[in-house]
Enzyme design. Structure first.
Site, PDB file in Angstrom:
ATOM      1  N   GLU B 138       0.812  -1.223   0.000  1.00  0.00           N
ATOM      2  CA  GLU B 138       0.000   0.000   0.000  1.00  0.00           C
ATOM      3  C   GLU B 138       0.839   1.263   0.000  1.00  0.00           C
ATOM      4  O   GLU B 138       0.524   2.217  -0.705  1.00  0.00           O
ATOM      5  CB  GLU B 138      -0.913   0.057   1.234  1.00  0.00           C
ATOM      6  CG  GLU B 138      -2.134  -0.788   1.172  1.00  0.00           C
ATOM      7  CD  GLU B 138      -1.819  -2.213   1.470  1.00  0.00           C
ATOM      8  OE1 GLU B 138      -0.692  -2.464   1.899  1.00  0.00           O
ATOM      9  OE2 GLU B 138      -2.675  -3.070   1.258  1.00  0.00           O
ATOM     10  N   HIS B 207     -10.425  -5.472  10.421  1.00  0.00           N
ATOM     11  CA  HIS B 207     -11.110  -5.252   9.154  1.00  0.00           C
ATOM     12  C   HIS B 207     -12.410  -4.501   9.338  1.00  0.00           C
ATOM     13  O   HIS B 207     -13.226  -4.454   8.435  1.00  0.00           O
ATOM     14  CB  HIS B 207     -11.396  -6.601   8.480  1.00  0.00           C
ATOM     15  CG  HIS B 207     -10.157  -7.278   8.013  1.00  0.00           C
ATOM     16  ND1 HIS B 207      -9.278  -7.887   8.864  1.00  0.00           N
ATOM     17  CD2 HIS B 207      -9.630  -7.414   6.776  1.00  0.00           C
ATOM     18  CE1 HIS B 207      -8.270  -8.381   8.171  1.00  0.00           C
ATOM     19  NE2 HIS B 207      -8.456  -8.111   6.911  1.00  0.00           N
TER      20      HIS B 207
END
Lengths: 396, 402
Positions: B138, B207
């Site tokens: 990322e 998450h």
């Protein structure tokens, strides 16, 4: 014409006098500045490579180029020393990272590429900016935080940018500029420009993970990215052997080819960058390690002598200084006299002093500039910052 | 009467009083960024007829069932029905067709089709150079997107989950947000960072993060949160066209929401809030999934005799203080319902902003209902209590209106 093989060793160089010819060999400075007769020289050291071929040690140059290199490097050196004294007189504040000693990297790279190629570097960017076409006035105005600066005084020493000549900065957090550089390379590939990006970083930042991530992606997507490690052997106060298990930065790409270059020899740098550009356009990323040295400390607040000896610094200055190397070459080829070179240095000093004087007169930014350029006024909407008062958005 | 912000001279015809959209000539790709399109605001407040009609179309629970949607769109309106992720894809596809500099990069967006199918089919259509599968990196691919944006491309960076973007926080904060400023205006970063966030169905703590609060103080970026297929497509298009970096927050549980959206091209304004249900007694400010909890609570409240005004703020940075202010001046009571964390969340900033600007108009202190300051637990019962439930909203309104 006068061709000479020059193998320069440390100090006392056995210079071969050029073969005499009927032509007068003593040229005046002004003539030399336009003289493009080719001269062949050898770089100081052979290149070492990792997973690729080595470029040739033999470089072609000309008196014109030699004089230009001397002039540009002398200007950069003078600019950095002037910045030093400006900092000490508190006109430049904050962080000021000086590039003297490393000029050959900036100049050699410029000589090998065009303004359409992109360069991105970290915070030691004053000379790179100058090489890309920035003016002394812009440099000093930005350093002193004035309106006339390249970033309108809002960036400072670590944030020089010049979009029209492909200089993308100027970044404070080291390592972050390398993925940005690979993004530039991606855009170049996307637009099929046949240009490359040089992403510069230091031996300290070479240990950042995002470098390897970006390298992986660049190799996967075949991007024309050239990662240049300016190895000046010290990451602020930490020597390279204390920070990296494997200080062979050119080998760290593993599957990506690498080249180790003597970064104090402007011709080696130029040759390597030319080679790298050709390579990157065909085969994807390549790493260049420039073995260079900085005379100043990491920044102005670092004396630079607590982690290295003064002997080491003066030793490098005597043996490997890039400007001295060019000076010796100029004398060896009788391109100019000592007096002429001293005159150039004086001229550079004058230019720098004039630019400083002019920059001192540039005004500080207007208070309203605090809020400009936070957002782009695009999409036709006026944006006043996070707390928009009662004025409604104005659409076109 | 629909409120229209006219752009250029294109002849604009207002069809009927109850239509809240206009028919645009279909657009072909334009070289410049001239604003010759229309930005439609659902200014239901100006049209009393639009209110109830809009309420009739309401989707009151998070995942709409087919029956609800069919019933809601029974009167045949032009338009087509689709799910929220399809709306996002439509917006994305239209922008990619319109502008060749738009590209998408993210994990599994290409050949796999996107983890939430937002980019399905795009890789086949546009190829590997425009829909890019990245490795799991990322920090660097966000940096690469920003670098590409500096030269003029318009990348859309997808985080598979907004939580993963924490790895790219340096790039988003320092480079994405600040480069326009520190370069004195030389570079613009027209990047869109999007991805799902929020609490899902027992996805676990890492998450199920609500990260809007982390990004809100970065100067130079804009943040929007979509909640319906209509505004998802509109905000996606607006974000892509915007020259500023925009973070588009989607929600995992809203991807399967179904709604009928217009066939014509439309763009929503990035800085404006959406009036969901006009009312008189209390202003309820919300965004993303909590909008549906609020509307569910609104049904109960209406039965109990309250008249809440529900505004979906949509724009998390900057806040649309104009719409919010008008509402506060009308109702004098504010309830903020959000899924963000309590400490330092969007609600906290909004409370401060409203208090600073509209203190004199408030009859009661602002009440802010946010998620608990805990990592989202796995157990279903605990997870349910972590976020704000409709019952709590009803109680809060009742207390506020005493």
């Amino acid at each position: 014409m006068a061709l000479s093989r020059l193998s320069s060793s440390a100090s006392g160089s056995n210079l071969l006098k050029p073969l005499t010819s009927a032509l007068s060999l003593r040229r005046s400075f002004s003539a030399a500045a336009d003289d493009s007769t080719p001269i062949t020289i050898e770089t100081s050291l052979p290149f070492t490579s990792h997973v690729c071929d080595v470029p040739s040690r033999t470089v072609e140059t000309s008196p014109k180029e030699l004089m230009k290199f001397f002039r540009d490097m002398a200007l950069m050196r003078r600019m950095e020393i002037a910045a030093d004294s400006l900092y000490k007189s508190k006109l430049i504040r904050g962080f000021c990272h000086l590039y003297d000693g490393q000029e050959a990297v900036a100049i050699g790279m410029e000589a090998a590429i065009t303004k359409k190629d992109c360069i991105i570097t970290a915070y030691r960017d004053h000379c790179t900016f100058l090489g890309r076409g920035g003016t002394l006035l812009q440099v000093f105005s930005e350093l002193m935080g004035r309106q006339g600066g390249c970033s309108k005084g809002k960036g400072g020493s670590m944030h020089f940018y010049k979009k029209d000549s492909g200089f993308y900065g100027g970044h404070g957090i080291v390592g972050a500029q390398v993925p940005l550089g690979c993004g530039l390379a991606f855009a170049q590939k996307y637009s099929k420009d046949e240009t490359v990006t040089f992403a510069l970083y230091g031996d300290g930042a070479a240990n950042q993970g995002q470098l390897f991530e970006a390298l992986n992606i660049s190799a996967l997507w075949d991007l024309p990215a050239i990662l240049v490690c300016e190895n000046n052997h010290y990451g602020m106060g930490t020597a390279e052997w204390r920070a990296a298990k494997s200080p062979a930065y050119y080998k760290r790409g593993d599957y990506v080819p690498g080249l180790k270059v003597d970064g104090m020899d402007v011709f080696a740098v130029k040759q390597a960058c030319k080679f790298a550009k050709e390579h990157a356009l065909k085969n994807g990323p390549i790493i260049l390690e420039m073995d260079t040295y900085r005379y100043h400390g990491h920044s102005m607040s670092d004396p630079g002598s607590t982690y290295r000896t003064r002997d080491e610094i003066s030793g490098v200055r005597q043996e490997r200084d890039p400007i001295e190397r060019i000076r010796k070459l100029i004398f060896a080829h009788d391109i100019a006299t000592e007096k002429e070179l001293k005159d150039i240095e004086k001229e550079m000093r004058k230019e720098v002093d004039e630019a400083i004087a002019q920059a001192k007169e540039s005004p500080m930014p207007d208070p309203s500039e605090l809020f400009t350029n936070v957002y782009v006024k695009g999409y036709g909407v006026e944006s006043y910052g996070p707390d928009r008062k009662e004025v409604r958005a104005v659409l076109p | 009467m629909a409120t229209v912000f006219g752009a250029t001279s294109a002849a604009i015809s207002v069809s009927s009083s109850s239509s809240r959209k206009l028919h645009l000539p279909s657009r072909r790709s334009l070289p410049g960024r001239k604003a010759s399109f229309l930005v439609v605001r659902s200014d239901a407040g100006a049209n009393p007829n639009a209110g109830p009609r809009r309420a009739g179309q309401l989707i009151t629970n998070a995942v709409a069932t087919k029956a609800d949607a069919a019933a809601a769109s029974a009167p045949s309106k032009p338009g087509h029905e689709l799910l929220l992720f399809e709306a996002l894809r439509e917006g994305l596809e239209e922008e990619m067709a319109r502008d060749p500099t738009v590209c998408v990069m993210g994990e599994d967006v290409g050949h796999y089709g996107g983890s939430y199918k937002v980019t399905k089919g795009l890789a086949d259509k546009y190829g590997d150079l425009r829909v890019l599968d990245t490795p799991i990196a990322e920090n660097s691919f966000t940096g690469m997107g920003i670098g590409a944006a500096m030269t003029g491309l318009r990348p859309i960076i997808e985080g598979m989950n907004m939580g993963f973007l924490l790895l790219a926080f340096n790039q988003i904060s320092n480079n994405c947000g600040m480069l326009h400023y520190t370069s004195g205006g030389q570079f613009k970063i027209p990047v869109v960072i999007r991805g799902p966030g929020g609490v899902g169905r027992q996805l676990g703590a890492e998450h199920s993060q609500r990260l809007e609060s982390y990004f809100q103080s970065i100067p130079g970026i804009q943040m929007v949160a979509c909640s319906t297929p209509y505004n998802a497509k509109g905000l996606m298009k607006a974000a892509i066209r915007s020259d500023n970096p925009v973070i588009l927050f989607e929600h995992v549980l809203l991807y399967n929401l179904k709604e009928r959206i217009p066939d014509e091209e439309y763009v929503c304004s990035l800085e404006e809030a959406e009036m969901v249900r006009p009312g008189e007694h209390v202003t309820i400010l919300t965004y993303s999934r909590m909008r549906y909890h609020v509307m569910q609570a609104a049904k109960t409240l209406v039965n109990k005799g309250y008249d809440p005004e529900v505004i979906d703020i949509r724009s998390l940075k900057p806040f649309d203080l104009h719409t919010i202010g008008n509402s506060v001046k009308k109702t004098h009571r504010v309830l903020i319902v959000e899924e963000c964390m309590r400490t330092g969340g969007i609600g906290a900033s909004l409370t401060a902003a409203i208090t600073e600007n509209f203190h004199d108009y408030l009859d009661a202190p602002i009440v802010c209902l946010s998620s608990q300051d805990v990592p989202t637990p796995y157990a279903a019962t605990l997870e349910e209590v972590t976020v704000v439930q409709p019952a709590q909203i009803v109680t809060a309104v009742e207390e506020l209106c005493q």
